[in-house]
Design an enzyme around this catalytic site. Sequence first.
Site, mmCIF file in Angstrom:
data_model
loop_
_atom_site.group_PDB
_atom_site.id
_atom_site.type_symbol
_atom_site.label_atom_id
_atom_site.label_comp_id
_atom_site.label_asym_id
_atom_site.label_seq_id
_atom_site.Cartn_x
_atom_site.Cartn_y
_atom_site.Cartn_z
ATOM 1 N N ALA A 99 1.005 9.189 16.026
ATOM 2 C CA ALA A 99 1.042 10.280 14.261
ATOM 3 C C ALA A 99 -0.064 9.366 13.817
ATOM 4 O O ALA A 99 -1.089 10.086 13.586
ATOM 5 C CB ALA A 99 2.451 10.441 14.747
ATOM 6 N N SER A 100 0.551 8.483 13.449
ATOM 7 C CA SER A 100 0.269 7.814 11.807
ATOM 8 C C SER A 100 -1.174 7.734 11.860
ATOM 9 O O SER A 100 -2.537 7.863 11.210
ATOM 10 C CB SER A 100 0.390 6.010 11.445
ATOM 11 O OG SER A 100 0.507 5.031 12.461
ATOM 12 N N LYS A 101 -2.158 7.032 13.584
ATOM 13 C CA LYS A 101 -2.861 6.571 13.334
ATOM 14 C C LYS A 101 -4.293 7.862 13.567
ATOM 15 O O LYS A 101 -4.860 8.133 13.512
ATOM 16 C CB LYS A 101 -3.365 5.586 14.700
ATOM 17 C CG LYS A 101 -2.762 4.108 14.579
ATOM 18 C CD LYS A 101 -3.608 3.629 13.652
ATOM 19 C CE LYS A 101 -2.532 2.204 13.470
ATOM 20 N NZ LYS A 101 -3.678 1.444 11.515
ATOM 21 N N ASN A 109 -6.917 -1.825 6.068
ATOM 22 C CA ASN A 109 -6.304 -1.958 7.989
ATOM 23 C C ASN A 109 -4.734 -2.336 7.363
ATOM 24 O O ASN A 109 -4.841 -2.561 8.317
ATOM 25 C CB ASN A 109 -7.421 -3.508 7.582
ATOM 26 C CG ASN A 109 -6.627 -4.090 8.843
ATOM 27 O OD1 ASN A 109 -7.129 -4.519 10.202
ATOM 28 N ND2 ASN A 109 -5.747 -5.571 8.500
ATOM 29 N N SER A 152 -6.541 3.260 15.948
ATOM 30 C CA SER A 152 -5.594 2.170 16.877
ATOM 31 C C SER A 152 -6.571 4.016 18.352
ATOM 32 O O SER A 152 -7.086 5.149 17.907
ATOM 33 C CB SER A 152 -4.762 2.433 17.320
ATOM 34 O OG SER A 152 -4.569 2.418 18.235
ATOM 35 N N VAL A 184 0.844 -1.293 0.038
ATOM 36 C CA VAL A 184 -0.302 -0.055 0.027
ATOM 37 C C VAL A 184 0.541 1.023 0.105
ATOM 38 O O VAL A 184 0.605 2.271 -0.229
ATOM 39 C CB VAL A 184 -0.832 0.246 1.279
ATOM 40 C CG1 VAL A 184 -1.780 -0.873 0.745
ATOM 41 C CG2 VAL A 184 -0.170 -0.151 2.287
ATOM 42 N N TYR A 221 3.114 5.383 14.965
ATOM 43 C CA TYR A 221 2.034 5.079 15.201
ATOM 44 C C TYR A 221 1.226 5.327 15.281
ATOM 45 O O TYR A 221 0.050 5.678 15.434
ATOM 46 C CB TYR A 221 2.276 3.897 16.024
ATOM 47 C CG TYR A 221 1.198 2.469 16.270
ATOM 48 C CD1 TYR A 221 0.941 1.573 15.084
ATOM 49 C CD2 TYR A 221 0.392 2.877 17.086
ATOM 50 C CE1 TYR A 221 0.183 0.642 14.745
ATOM 51 C CE2 TYR A 221 -0.894 1.514 16.908
ATOM 52 C CZ TYR A 221 -0.733 1.073 15.610
ATOM 53 O OH TYR A 221 -2.144 0.340 15.847
#
Length: 251
Positions: free
Chosen positions: A158-160, A89, A143, A63, A156
Amino acid sequence: MNLKNKIVIITGAGSGIGAATAKLFGTHGAVVVASDINLNNAQKIAGDITEAGGIASAIKTDVTQYQEVEALIANTIEKHDRLDVIVNNAGIGGKEQLKTAEHTHDDWHNVIAVNQTGVFYCMKVALQHMMRQGHGNIVNVASLAGLKASGHNLSYSASKFAVVGMTKSAALEYARKNIRINAVCPGFTHSALLDQLLAVSPDMGEKLKRFIPMGRFGEADEIAEAICWLASENSKFITGQTITLDGGTSL
């Protein structure tokens, strides 16, 4: 849940929440395209769905590569004539659990590429097709770490947080176009990411459970139920929302 004959792509379908979600869609009669960077894993899940009487195929997709996302969605539409649902996902965690000042460049770039940019690519391409066909449904897997502070976990988190923001922004943009976009925010759930966290120390599991009012970790099947519900006609007046499945942790 009314999911029969819906054409559904699930990224990161080779394991964990993605695998459970793919199988549940198959059980409800959806046509499943299991996508994963690990083709063998995706093929196994597709095979399990087929053996259980469902319809499924597997496509290898990274992705973080826009052209591969385009190919995934184009191939799905060429074969099935439409795309009803995409579940974004695919996700990874950082290799190191470090405070912000020590956070590695590799973890930052790798995690953001998969968890944030990958979701953007999938939403961008899917929305172009959904606009043309006049309908669509997107479910993003965020999350609990995208809703509240999560130490030693900057990339993690920051991305969520970004996934939650992208979900809400896009839902607002496309609500009048018959396209719904929502997110699920799992707490500590049995998966490869949780296994990585538990490996930090022998008693990490018990430490984490103290923060969960229900006293246990979530199961992938429980997250899959929420994803399938959001993708179904049973939730047709819901868009731009985040459903938190965390056993009460956020309380």
